[in-house]
Enzyme design. Structure first.
Site, PDB file in Angstrom:
ATOM      1  N   LYS A   1     -33.024 -34.070-123.003  1.00  0.00           N
ATOM      2  CA  LYS A   1     -33.596 -33.860-121.832  1.00  0.00           C
ATOM      3  C   LYS A   1     -32.843 -35.127-120.897  1.00  0.00           C
ATOM      4  O   LYS A   1     -32.910 -36.310-120.859  1.00  0.00           O
ATOM      5  CB  LYS A   1     -35.172 -34.087-121.719  1.00  0.00           C
ATOM      6  CG  LYS A   1     -35.733 -33.244-121.034  1.00  0.00           C
ATOM      7  CD  LYS A   1     -37.160 -33.139-120.902  1.00  0.00           C
ATOM      8  CE  LYS A   1     -38.148 -32.761-122.048  1.00  0.00           C
ATOM      9  NZ  LYS A   1     -39.332 -33.209-122.161  1.00  0.00           N
TER      10      LYS A   1
ATOM     11  N   ASP B   1     -29.470 -36.777-129.096  1.00  0.00           N
ATOM     12  CA  ASP B   1     -30.797 -36.750-128.121  1.00  0.00           C
ATOM     13  C   ASP B   1     -30.554 -37.720-127.217  1.00  0.00           C
ATOM     14  O   ASP B   1     -29.566 -38.641-127.230  1.00  0.00           O
ATOM     15  CB  ASP B   1     -31.985 -36.955-129.025  1.00  0.00           C
ATOM     16  CG  ASP B   1     -32.404 -35.825-129.588  1.00  0.00           C
ATOM     17  OD1 ASP B   1     -32.298 -34.582-129.197  1.00  0.00           O
ATOM     18  OD2 ASP B   1     -33.225 -36.122-130.706  1.00  0.00           O
TER      19      ASP B   1
END
Ligand code: SAH
Length: 416
Positions: free
Chosen positions: A219, A197
């Protein structure tokens, strides 16, 4: 000279002569390797009695005799009489059976190495010339320490036929590489592929061996984060190819980490999962800012929630009634609305609030203000995620700076 070999004793008959603690330890090692152990001794120590009662070993209650060697592959002579041990080893050698002698390694034809198991490997140490078991044990202990440091490349290079992949859900801690646990590091260095992540100790990824594949599902600016469904599919696909997959997560995998969902998805496909706990940002980010989430005499509970939606009634209650510290993860985006909610519910507008961004990283920043001013303060400094919001008396900057309340007074208060 000795030559170290790995014996496959599974299902093979092994004799242990003697019933004391040394015999018990030897029997334990042999049973670990799946051997069919027969113990011959007039008396047994407690450990061996337990093994007999559990049907793990066969016991003949008498002194050892030559015919006990019939059909055995391997002998451990571990009686308390060294002459008997020497004789057992002679019988064994006459029959071309390997023997280990507890009262003097040179009397037998084999030695038990000092060994340690780690990540599916056995590392064994034995002396080459004169036996020196204490030295071998010390070297073994040091090697075991190095193995658990998590800095060695422990990946499998050859896989057994049909060997299956597996997934390790790793809690990587809040971000600082040295706040990963030793187990987390070890697990990371076992992996063929790392699914990571944006949060957590991403700097550690640079030190992985060059051929470890890193898949970033976080992201990044201008790019969509993978959905949970897509992440599950990646984990299932990668482990389905027989790989060891490390799923590296920020903090703890089971605290707002969706680790539970990933485990369920993998379990539904029969994929083995190991979960490694991590240092959660919910507790370590306040700490990094000097905020104790509980503090004797101030507050004795902590309530952790997420800020994706409105705060629920239990989160509001802890602030209004001042009976716990409120920690909000993922709470920056809705900060203003949460503050409105708290004030409307009757919170003291002066209750201290702290927002800790990038906790434990060099970019860490702490913003503090009373509840009624925190939105303005956060906006003025451009506070952004990842950040942990702490609400309650413990967020008062003067709390730990103040002289401690006398411990005896607190003890007295606690016992009333
Ligand atoms: N499982 C994680 C939490 C994942 S949710 C854990 O146990 O820590 C993601 C949220 O965690 C972020 O929005 C932020 O609120 C918090 N967070 C994670 N790392 C952080 C850090 N280094 N500093 C501040 N907040 C952090």
């Amino acid at each position: 000279m000795t030559t170290l070999v790995g014996l496959d004793l599974a299902g093979r008959a092994v004799l242990v002569a003697g019933g004391g603690p040394v015999a018990a330890r030897r029997a334990a090692t042999l049973l670990d390797g799946g051997a069919a152990v027969t113990v011959v001794a007039p008396q047994l120590c407690e450990d061996l009695v337990d093994r007999v009662l559990a049907d793990e070993v066969v016991w003949h209650r008498r002194p050892v005799e030559q015919s006990d060697l019939d059909g055995v592959w391997f002998v451990h002579a571990a009686t308390d009489d060294s002459a008997v041990n020497a004789e057992v080893c002679r019988w064994a050698t006459d029959r071309r059976v390997w023997s280990v002698c507890a009262s003097g390694a040179s009397l037998g034809t084999a030695r038990t190495p000092a060994s340690t198991r780690h990540a599916g490997l056995t590392v064994a140490v034995t002396s080459v010339g004169d036996p020196d078991p204490a030295r071998a044990a010390r070297v073994r202990d040091q090697l075991a320490g190095t193995l658990t440091m998590g800095t060695l490349d422990l990946r499998h290079h050859r896989r057994g036929s049909g060997s299956r992949g597996r997934v390790i859900l790793i809690g990587g801690g809040p971000g600082a590489a040295d706040l990963m646990t030793v187990r987390a590091r070890r697990a990371l260095f076992e992996a063929d592929v790392v699914v990571t992540d944006r949060l957590g100790p991403t700097s550690i990824l640079d030190s992985l061996p060059g051929d470890v594949e890193v898949i970033d599902v976080g992201k990044a600016p201008g790019r969509h984060a993978a959905t949970q469904h897509e992440i599950n599919a990646i984990l299932i696909d990668q482990s389905g190819r027989g790989r060891v997959v490390a799923r590296l997560k920020g903090g703890d995998p089971f605290l707002f980490g969706r680790g539970g969902e990933e485990q369920q998805a993998l379990a539904a496909h029969g994929i083995p999962v190991e979960v490694v706990p991590g240092v959660t940002s919910a507790l370590s980010a306040p700490l990094a800012a000097g905020i104790p989430v509980t503090h004797r005499g101030t507050v004795a509970s902590v309530h952790v929630t997420h800020g994706h939606r409105q705060l629920d009634q239990s989160a509001l209650d802890v602030v209004v009634r001042r009976h716990a510290t409120l920690v909000v993860l993922m709470g920056v985006g809705r900060l203003a609305s949460h503050v409105d909610q708290l004030l409307a519910a009757g919170s003291d507008p002066l209750v201290p609030v702290a927002i800790v961004e990038d906790a434990t990283l060099p970019t860490q920043r702490v913003t503090r203000a009373p509840l009624r001013q925190i939105v303005e303060a956060a906006a003025a400094r451009g506070v952004k995620a990842p950040a942990v919001v702490v609400v309650g008396a413990v967020a008062d900057p003067s709390l730990l700076a103040a002289a401690p309340v006398d411990a005896a007074t607190l003890d007295a208060a606690a016992s009333t």
